[in-house]
Motif scaffolding. Structure first.
Motif, short mmCIF file in Angstrom:
data_model
loop_
_atom_site.label_atom_id
_atom_site.label_comp_id
_atom_site.label_asym_id
_atom_site.label_seq_id
_atom_site.Cartn_x
_atom_site.Cartn_y
_atom_site.Cartn_z
N TRP A 117 -2.48 12.02 -5.56
CA TRP A 117 -2.22 11.12 -4.78
C TRP A 117 -2.75 9.72 -5.39
CZ3 TRP A 117 -5.81 7.26 -3.01
CH2 TRP A 117 -5.38 6.49 -1.95
N ARG A 177 -0.33 8.34 -8.02
CA ARG A 177 0.97 7.68 -7.30
C ARG A 177 0.68 6.45 -6.92
NH1 ARG A 177 3.69 11.48 -3.10
NH2 ARG A 177 5.37 9.89 -3.51
N THR A 178 -0.51 5.93 -6.99
CA THR A 178 -0.96 4.75 -6.80
C THR A 178 -1.13 3.95 -8.03
OG1 THR A 178 -3.31 4.66 -7.05
CG2 THR A 178 -2.64 5.78 -5.07
N ALA A 201 3.38 4.75 3.51
CA ALA A 201 3.59 6.32 2.73
C ALA A 201 1.92 6.70 2.22
CB ALA A 201 4.55 6.13 1.76
N ALA A 202 1.45 5.75 1.54
CA ALA A 202 0.11 6.09 0.75
C ALA A 202 -0.68 6.54 1.82
CB ALA A 202 -0.14 5.24 -0.34
N THR A 223 6.08 -0.67 2.67
CA THR A 223 6.76 0.58 2.94
C THR A 223 5.91 1.87 2.15
OG1 THR A 223 8.72 -0.16 3.42
CG2 THR A 223 8.62 2.38 2.87
N ASP A 224 5.61 1.52 0.83
CA ASP A 224 4.81 2.42 -0.10
C ASP A 224 3.34 2.49 0.29
OD1 ASP A 224 7.07 2.62 -1.56
OD2 ASP A 224 6.37 1.76 -3.39
N SER A 229 4.48 -3.26 -1.94
CA SER A 229 5.60 -2.78 -1.06
C SER A 229 4.73 -2.21 0.29
CB SER A 229 6.25 -1.65 -1.60
OG SER A 229 6.98 -0.94 -0.65
N TRP A 254 3.94 4.81 -5.92
CA TRP A 254 3.88 3.76 -4.94
C TRP A 254 3.44 2.46 -5.47
CZ3 TRP A 254 0.44 7.93 -2.89
CH2 TRP A 254 1.01 8.84 -2.20
N HIS A 255 4.12 1.23 -4.88
CA HIS A 255 3.73 0.03 -5.62
C HIS A 255 2.98 -1.01 -4.60
CE1 HIS A 255 6.66 0.77 -8.72
NE2 HIS A 255 7.45 1.30 -7.84
#
Length: 214
Positions: free
Chosen positions: A33, A36-37, A62-63, A58-59, A56, A52-53
């Motif tokens: 995890w 992905r950050t 999700a995170a 949305t990101d 965002s 993930w940005h």
């Protein structure tokens, strides 16, 4: 309760502390995890998973859903578990297992989808009381002799979805599984989600765990 800004600050602080350590140890779901950050350290083993940005919304959503899932004890595993020729065509066995802690059938909802990384073809999909989705179950069948199998059963206070499917090797170089879980399907804020991927065992993958469905 923390608002979006508070959660963002907390996640950023946590990431700053753990990101470097995540690159040196065997990867746990939390370490994957972290990668992905925005604190992620490049690692070819998780190229199949999007980064993930921070800018965002949305990101960020999700995170946060992934973080809550990991903290709750939610489990999502997918793996390549063997091969066999079917009518002279090589097939791979894909094994999957999802565990949903604190499951309450009167309140909860879930969905699980496995797709091929080569063409996004749906290999397995099932849902129960998932918001905005009709209950369904579908999976690919290699043949009458190799139809695959799956079962949904309670395990203590958790609900476990597990099984396997057979897929043509030439069309399936890797797979991705997305598992979403709502402890209260009427409250979007309870959504938890995990995305994991797998490649054949000869490819080094932090997100692949080899196990067998009994």
């Amino acid at each position: 309760m923390l608002g979006p800004a508070g959660w963002a600050a907390l996640l950023l602080l946590t990431g700053a502390v753990w990101a470097t350590k995540a690159n040196t140890l065997r990867s746990t779901p939390f370490e994957i995890w972290l990668r992905r950050t925005c604190f992620g350290i490049p690692n070819g083993a998780i190229n199949a998973l999007p980064v993930w940005h921070a800018e965002s919304q949305t990101d960020l959503t999700a995170a946060l859903a992934n973080y809550l899932a990991i903290r709750s004890g939610m489990v999502a595993n997918v793996a390549f578990g063997g091969t066999t020729p079917i009518q002279s065509v090589p097939y791979s066995r894909i094994e999957l297992r999802v565990a949903l802690p604190g499951w309450d059938a009167a309140r909860g909802g879930w969905s699980v989808t496995v797709t091929s990384d080569s063409d996004n073809r749906v290999l397995f999909s099932q849902s129960q009381n998932a918001p905005g989705m009709a209950d369904h179950q579908q999976s690919v069948r290699a043949s009458e002799s190799y139809p695959g199998m799956h079962q949904v059963s309670p395990d203590g206070t958790a609900l476990v979805i597990q099984g396997h499917i057979w897929v043509a090797q030439s069309r399936t170089p890797g797979v991705t599984m997305v598992a979403d879980y709502w402890m209260d399907r009427t409250d979007p804020g309870t959504r938890m989600g995990l995305t994991v991927s797998a490649e054949p065992s000869w490819v080094n993958s932090d997100t692949t765990e080899q196990w067998r469905v009994k």
